[in-house]
Design an enzyme around this catalytic site. Structure first.
Site, PDB file in Angstrom:
ATOM      1  N   ASN A 106     -45.385 -21.044  95.989  1.00 15.82           N
ATOM      2  CA  ASN A 106     -46.460 -20.573  95.121  1.00 15.82           C
ATOM      3  C   ASN A 106     -46.641 -19.070  95.363  1.00 15.82           C
ATOM      4  OD1 ASN A 106     -48.821 -20.074  93.739  1.00 15.82           O
ATOM      5  ND2 ASN A 106     -50.131 -21.203  95.167  1.00 15.82           N
ATOM      6  N   LYS A 158     -48.417 -16.919  93.848  1.00 17.50           N
ATOM      7  CA  LYS A 158     -49.753 -16.382  93.532  1.00 17.50           C
ATOM      8  C   LYS A 158     -49.589 -15.072  92.750  1.00 17.50           C
ATOM      9  CE  LYS A 158     -51.382 -18.797  97.572  1.00 17.50           C
ATOM     10  NZ  LYS A 158     -52.281 -18.896  98.699  1.00 17.50           N
ATOM     11  N   HIS A 205     -55.541 -25.598  92.570  1.00 18.68           N
ATOM     12  CA  HIS A 205     -55.435 -24.796  93.794  1.00 18.68           C
ATOM     13  C   HIS A 205     -56.833 -24.324  94.205  1.00 18.68           C
ATOM     14  CE1 HIS A 205     -54.423 -21.728  96.674  1.00 18.68           C
ATOM     15  NE2 HIS A 205     -53.236 -22.301  96.780  1.00 18.68           N
ATOM     16  N   GLU A 217     -57.867 -21.633  95.293  1.00 18.63           N
ATOM     17  CA  GLU A 217     -58.230 -20.292  94.789  1.00 18.63           C
ATOM     18  C   GLU A 217     -58.730 -20.365  93.348  1.00 18.63           C
ATOM     19  OE1 GLU A 217     -54.500 -18.492  95.814  1.00 18.63           O
ATOM     20  OE2 GLU A 217     -54.994 -18.782  97.932  1.00 18.63           O
ATOM     21  N   GLU A 231     -53.979 -29.334 100.807  1.00 19.96           N
ATOM     22  CA  GLU A 231     -54.074 -27.985 101.344  1.00 19.96           C
ATOM     23  C   GLU A 231     -55.479 -27.753 101.918  1.00 19.96           C
ATOM     24  OE1 GLU A 231     -50.952 -25.247  99.332  1.00 19.96           O
ATOM     25  OE2 GLU A 231     -52.797 -25.174  98.184  1.00 19.96           O
ATOM     26  N   GLY A 261     -53.362 -19.219 103.988  1.00 21.16           N
ATOM     27  CA  GLY A 261     -53.262 -17.780 104.201  1.00 21.16           C
ATOM     28  C   GLY A 261     -53.935 -17.286 105.470  1.00 21.16           C
ATOM     29  N   SER A 268     -50.424 -22.209 105.497  1.00 19.28           N
ATOM     30  CA  SER A 268     -49.723 -21.546 106.607  1.00 19.28           C
ATOM     31  C   SER A 268     -48.494 -22.317 107.087  1.00 19.28           C
ATOM     32  CB  SER A 268     -50.684 -21.258 107.761  1.00 19.28           C
ATOM     33  OG  SER A 268     -51.698 -20.367 107.313  1.00 19.28           O
TER      34      SER A 268
HETATM   35  P1  PGA Z   1     -50.092 -20.075 102.480  1.00 14.43           P
HETATM   36  O1  PGA Z   1     -50.610 -20.583 101.068  1.00 14.43           O
HETATM   37  O2  PGA Z   1     -48.760 -20.727 102.744  1.00 14.43           O
HETATM   38  O3  PGA Z   1     -49.966 -18.592 102.350  1.00 14.43           O
HETATM   39  O4  PGA Z   1     -51.118 -20.487 103.485  1.00 14.43           O
HETATM   40  C1  PGA Z   1     -50.404 -21.903 100.644  1.00 14.43           C
HETATM   41  C2  PGA Z   1     -50.993 -22.110  99.279  1.00 14.43           C
HETATM   42  O5  PGA Z   1     -52.046 -21.540  98.984  1.00 14.43           O
HETATM   43  O6  PGA Z   1     -50.428 -22.853  98.448  1.00 14.43           O
END
Ligand code: PGA
Length: 250
Positions: A9, A11, A95, A97, A167, A173, A213
């Site tokens: 992903n 983003k 997601h 976000e 998640e 992140g 992560s």
């Molecule tokens: P990340 O993000 O691997 O940077 O933690 C995962 C995601 O948001 O799908």
């Protein structure tokens, strides 16, 4: 047997040129893998990347979002039909976000899931709790509610088109990964919910991905968990070397 999937992903990262270069680097270093690989670039690169991946049987592309509406006066929005017309295979829906930054509720997400399926797109549906929810031990109820309100209205046929990605928000992140036990426990819980609602056959064959992560150093251990069928990768998917290492972690 359920599919093993590693999805990147991106983003709101990578320009068109940077994205195409990354895809080229990953594709040219792929050895024969059983793992399905998914790139989720921004909308602007979707068509081009879908074409680049066309000849690779186990490589798919995903949009990161789609509108809940079919078409019309929604300036700036992109419909599921438009995503499908770019030869995409998947759309990521729910997601954290999108939920936090764009106020997407479970009800809105249910509509997005419907739009995607109406246009023959598969869905990577994200769910997961915040840190306070986990501390209050409300994480199982929260994830259950997310699935009940956005996904579990689907029929037995439709649910086969859904890949669930767990998640935990506190792991996205942040560099803080869920422990193997925490991740496995939630994945088993989700599989059990699928079994209760749709039966054992569906539950056993549904891929459930872990996100938050996930990186080369922990992917192998995470993917070795009984109910973890791959990952939804953010940061580490922006770099060919790391992404390839994760793909090869199975
Ligand atoms: P990340 O993000 O691997 O940077 O933690 C995962 C995601 O948001 O799908």
């Amino acid at each position: 047997m359920r599919k093993k999937i590693v999805a990147g992903n991106w983003k709101m990262n990578l320009t068109r040129d940077q994205g195409l270069l990354l895809v080229e680097q990953v594709l040219s270093n792929l050895s024969k893998q059983n793992t399905q690989l998914v790139f989720a670039p921004n909308y602007l690169s979707l068509y081009k990347i879908a074409k680049m991946c066309n000849n690779y049987e186990n490589v798919k592309v995903a949009a990161q979002n789609c509108s809940k509406d079919l078409k019309g006066a929604f300036t700036g929005e992109v419909s599921a039909e438009m995503v499908a017309s770019c030869s995409a295979d998947y759309v990521i829906i729910g997601h954290s976000e999108r939920r936090t930054e764009f106020n997407e509720t479970n009800a809105v997400l249910a509509e997005k899931v419907n739009r995607a399926l109406e246009h023959d797109l598969k869905v990577i549906f994200c769910c997961g709790e915040s840190l306070p929810q986990r501390k209050e031990k409300a994480h199982f109820d929260w994830v259950k509610q997310q699935l009940l309100e956005s996904v579990f209205h689907l029929s037995l046929v439709q649910i086969k088109e859904i890949v669930i990605a767990y998640e935990p928000i506190w792991a996205i992140g942040t560099g803080k990964t869920a422990s193997l036990a925490q991740a496995q426990e939630m994945h088993a819980f989700i599989r059990n919910l699928l079994a209760e609602k749709y039966g054992e056959q569906i539950a056993v064959n549904s891929s459930i991905l872990y996100g938050g992560s996930c990186k080369p150093s922990n992917a192998k251990d995470l993917f070795a968990q009984k109910d973890i069928d791959g990952g939804l990768i953010g940061g580490a998917s922006l770099n060919a070397k790391d992404f390839l290492a994760i793909i090869k972690a199975f």
